[in-house]
Design an enzyme around this catalytic site. Structure first.
Site, PDB file in Angstrom:
ATOM      1  N   ARG A   1      39.250  19.968  33.510  1.00 33.93           N
ATOM      2  CA  ARG A   1      40.123  21.017  33.968  1.00 33.93           C
ATOM      3  C   ARG A   1      41.405  20.575  33.891  1.00 33.93           C
ATOM      4  O   ARG A   1      41.780  19.568  34.565  1.00 33.93           O
ATOM      5  CB  ARG A   1      39.763  21.714  35.184  1.00 33.93           C
ATOM      6  CG  ARG A   1      40.554  22.482  35.752  1.00 33.93           C
ATOM      7  CD  ARG A   1      40.436  23.444  37.079  1.00 33.93           C
ATOM      8  NE  ARG A   1      39.507  24.341  36.469  1.00 33.93           N
ATOM      9  CZ  ARG A   1      38.843  25.309  37.613  1.00 33.93           C
ATOM     10  NH1 ARG A   1      39.390  25.415  38.652  1.00 33.93           N
ATOM     11  NH2 ARG A   1      38.170  26.114  37.005  1.00 33.93           N
TER      12      ARG A   1
ATOM     13  N   HIS B   1      39.591  29.747  29.593  1.00 31.60           N
ATOM     14  CA  HIS B   1      38.427  29.334  30.374  1.00 31.60           C
ATOM     15  C   HIS B   1      37.182  29.653  29.893  1.00 31.60           C
ATOM     16  O   HIS B   1      36.441  30.443  30.277  1.00 31.60           O
ATOM     17  CB  HIS B   1      38.636  30.128  31.668  1.00 31.60           C
ATOM     18  CG  HIS B   1      38.062  29.723  32.935  1.00 31.60           C
ATOM     19  ND1 HIS B   1      37.074  28.507  32.810  1.00 31.60           N
ATOM     20  CD2 HIS B   1      37.919  30.075  34.085  1.00 31.60           C
ATOM     21  CE1 HIS B   1      36.635  28.149  33.921  1.00 31.60           C
ATOM     22  NE2 HIS B   1      37.103  28.974  34.825  1.00 31.60           N
TER      23      HIS B   1
ATOM     24  N   GLN C   1      33.898  30.071  31.826  1.00 32.44           N
ATOM     25  CA  GLN C   1      33.831  31.378  32.754  1.00 32.44           C
ATOM     26  C   GLN C   1      33.347  32.421  31.726  1.00 32.44           C
ATOM     27  O   GLN C   1      32.532  33.255  32.363  1.00 32.44           O
ATOM     28  CB  GLN C   1      35.115  31.703  33.210  1.00 32.44           C
ATOM     29  CG  GLN C   1      35.088  32.803  34.020  1.00 32.44           C
ATOM     30  CD  GLN C   1      34.320  32.514  35.530  1.00 32.44           C
ATOM     31  OE1 GLN C   1      34.340  31.645  36.249  1.00 32.44           O
ATOM     32  NE2 GLN C   1      33.213  33.544  35.765  1.00 32.44           N
TER      33      GLN C   1
ATOM     34  N   ASP D   1      41.599  39.593  37.563  1.00 33.65           N
ATOM     35  CA  ASP D   1      41.772  38.047  38.150  1.00 33.65           C
ATOM     36  C   ASP D   1      42.832  38.072  38.859  1.00 33.65           C
ATOM     37  O   ASP D   1      43.949  39.072  38.896  1.00 33.65           O
ATOM     38  CB  ASP D   1      41.808  37.182  36.901  1.00 33.65           C
ATOM     39  CG  ASP D   1      41.855  35.731  37.071  1.00 33.65           C
ATOM     40  OD1 ASP D   1      41.412  35.516  38.037  1.00 33.65           O
ATOM     41  OD2 ASP D   1      42.389  34.910  36.229  1.00 33.65           O
TER      42      ASP D   1
ATOM     43  N   CYS E   1      36.229  36.349  38.072  1.00 32.26           N
ATOM     44  CA  CYS E   1      35.779  34.864  38.026  1.00 32.26           C
ATOM     45  C   CYS E   1      35.975  34.312  39.601  1.00 32.26           C
ATOM     46  O   CYS E   1      35.247  33.384  39.494  1.00 32.26           O
ATOM     47  CB  CYS E   1      36.661  34.431  37.030  1.00 32.26           C
ATOM     48  SG  CYS E   1      38.626  34.141  37.315  1.00 32.26           S
TER      49      CYS E   1
ATOM     50  N   ARG F   1      27.645  30.425  36.453  1.00 32.63           N
ATOM     51  CA  ARG F   1      28.437  29.281  35.866  1.00 32.63           C
ATOM     52  C   ARG F   1      27.572  28.022  35.523  1.00 32.63           C
ATOM     53  O   ARG F   1      27.591  27.415  34.748  1.00 32.63           O
ATOM     54  CB  ARG F   1      29.466  29.024  36.746  1.00 32.63           C
ATOM     55  CG  ARG F   1      30.733  29.986  37.008  1.00 32.63           C
ATOM     56  CD  ARG F   1      31.570  30.111  35.622  1.00 32.63           C
ATOM     57  NE  ARG F   1      31.962  28.666  35.374  1.00 32.63           N
ATOM     58  CZ  ARG F   1      33.068  28.180  35.814  1.00 32.63           C
ATOM     59  NH1 ARG F   1      33.873  28.872  36.684  1.00 32.63           N
ATOM     60  NH2 ARG F   1      33.602  26.913  35.599  1.00 32.63           N
TER      61      ARG F   1
HETATM   62  N1  NVA Z   1      43.452  32.480  36.137  1.00 32.54           N
HETATM   63  C1  NVA Z   1      43.137  31.857  37.325  1.00 32.54           C
HETATM   64  C2  NVA Z   1      41.492  31.430  37.161  1.00 32.54           C
HETATM   65  C3  NVA Z   1      40.818  30.831  38.047  1.00 32.54           C
HETATM   66  C4  NVA Z   1      39.352  30.442  37.844  1.00 32.54           C
HETATM   67  C5  NVA Z   1      43.780  30.396  37.452  1.00 32.54           C
HETATM   68  O1  NVA Z   1      43.992  29.904  36.371  1.00 32.54           O
HETATM   69  O2  NVA Z   1      44.329  30.344  38.411  1.00 32.54           O
HETATM   70  N1   CP Z   2      36.109  30.568  38.645  1.00 27.48           N
HETATM   71  C1   CP Z   2      36.329  29.531  38.696  1.00 27.48           C
HETATM   72  O1   CP Z   2      36.738  28.742  37.800  1.00 27.48           O
HETATM   73  O2   CP Z   2      36.436  29.054  40.083  1.00 27.48           O
HETATM   74  P1   CP Z   2      37.013  27.479  40.606  1.00 27.48           P
HETATM   75  O3   CP Z   2      38.398  27.640  40.265  1.00 27.48           O
HETATM   76  O4   CP Z   2      36.641  27.504  41.932  1.00 27.48           O
HETATM   77  O5   CP Z   2      36.219  26.490  39.689  1.00 27.48           O
END
Ligand code: NVA
Ligand code: CP
Length: 302
Positions: free
Chosen positions: A102, A129, A132, A223, A261, A289
């Site tokens: 990540r 992502h 997801q 989201d 998500c 997931r």
């Molecule tokens: N768009 C959000 C997704 C979190 C899983 C972010 O990047 O914070």
């Molecule tokens: N949806 C998702 O990726 O959640 P986290 O940020 O908690 O990993």
């Protein structure tokens, strides 16, 4: 001769056929969760940003496949600041069988891939992502029994990682996908064009609209309006009409489901009555997931 590792950088890192294989394997994971496909294999799971679902699902999932997860927050390692991603990729490849990461800039993944000899899986970056999306597709497949022709509308910040991945990953699955977002929050054309290539291949429809219209939709998605790494004070007032409310849901198909998500912000992108109501399948989505990522890892090691 060594073959290049199959990296999962974005939702089109899997072909249409490969994505279908991973999703079928995901359904099998639900039925048969404990297996030994990662026995004697170690997987580095790296975080440059915070996480709950990704962290737990990869940790538990790798364990359930008989493998060894090594979870590291980049802040306590040398990577990024003291050591380049290229050197990190070369070093990690001597220890582990895959890297799950990540990160922020999408380019970081490509930098590590210059030297990595093991697969790198994008566990969220600023642009995509894909893990997801596999979980979301698995959830829709469980609910609706099929993916092709399902009508999904994503509302809100259409310029974030989730919106890009919905376009790319859903078009790959043959799911009709509409991004509903106001001016200034619509996806970059390069991502729309990239998704259109997949839509042309599968026959999915891909649309970007400027109104919060979910008429007849089978799946309504949103989201957060402020993604990780964005300015917490950014002006999101233009997004208010795109909040998923009970009134909006009443215009979708009678058996429409709501997806997110997570983490979610009640009162912003979604009303509490919707996310906590009977149409919401967000916790099935979160559980998937685990199954989807186990399927992806097992598939990568086949
Ligand atoms: N768009 C959000 C997704 C979190 C899983 C972010 O990047 O914070
Ligand atoms: N949806 C998702 O990726 O959640 P986290 O940020 O908690 O990993």
């Amino acid at each position: 001769m060594t073959t290049a590792p199959h990296h999962i950088f974005a939702d089109d890192s899997l072909t249409v056929a490969e994505q279908a294989e991973v999703l079928d394997l995901g359904l099998d994971m639900v039925a048969n969760p404990i297996r030994k496909s990662l026995q004697d294999r170690s997987v580095a799971v790296l975080f440059d940003k915070t996480s709950t679902r990704t962290r737990f699902s990869f940790d538990v999932g790798i364990y359930q496949l008989g493998g060894h997860p090594i979870i590291v927050d980049s802040g306590v390692s040398q990577m990024g600041k003291k050591e380049s991603y290229q050197d990190t990729g070369a070093v990690l490849s001597r220890f582990v069988d895959a890297v799950v990461w990540r990160t922020g800039a999408h380019q970081n993944l490509h930098d590590m891939a210059e030297t990595a000899t093991v697969p790198i899986v994008n566990a969220l970056c600023d642009d995509f992502h894909p893990c997801q999306i596999l979980a979301d597709l698995l959830t829709i497949k469980q609910r609706k029994g099929h993916l092709k022709g399902v009508k999904a509308v994503y509302l809100g910040d259409g310029a974030n990682n989730m919106a890009n991945s919905y376009m790319l990953g859903f078009a790959t699955a043959g799911v009709d996908i509409t991004i509903a977002a106001p001016e200034g929050f619509q996806p970059e054309q390069r991502f729309v064009d990239r998704a259109q290539v997949r839509a042309d291949e599968t026959g999915a429809t891909l649309k970007v609209i400027g109104e919060p219209d979910v008429t007849g939709a089978d799946v309504v998605i949103t989201d957060t309006w402020v993604s990780m790494g964005m300015d917490a004070d950014r002006d999101t007032s233009a997004l208010r009409p795109f909040q998923v409310t009970p009134e909006l849901m009443s215009t979708a198909a009678r058996d429409a489901v709501f997806m997110h998500c997570l983490p979610a912000y009640r009162g912003y992108e979604v009303a509490a009555e919707v996310i906590d109501g009977p149409q919401s399948i967000v916790f099935d989505e979160a559980e998937n997931r685990l199954h989807a990522q186990k399927a992806l890892l097992e598939w990568l090691f086949r």
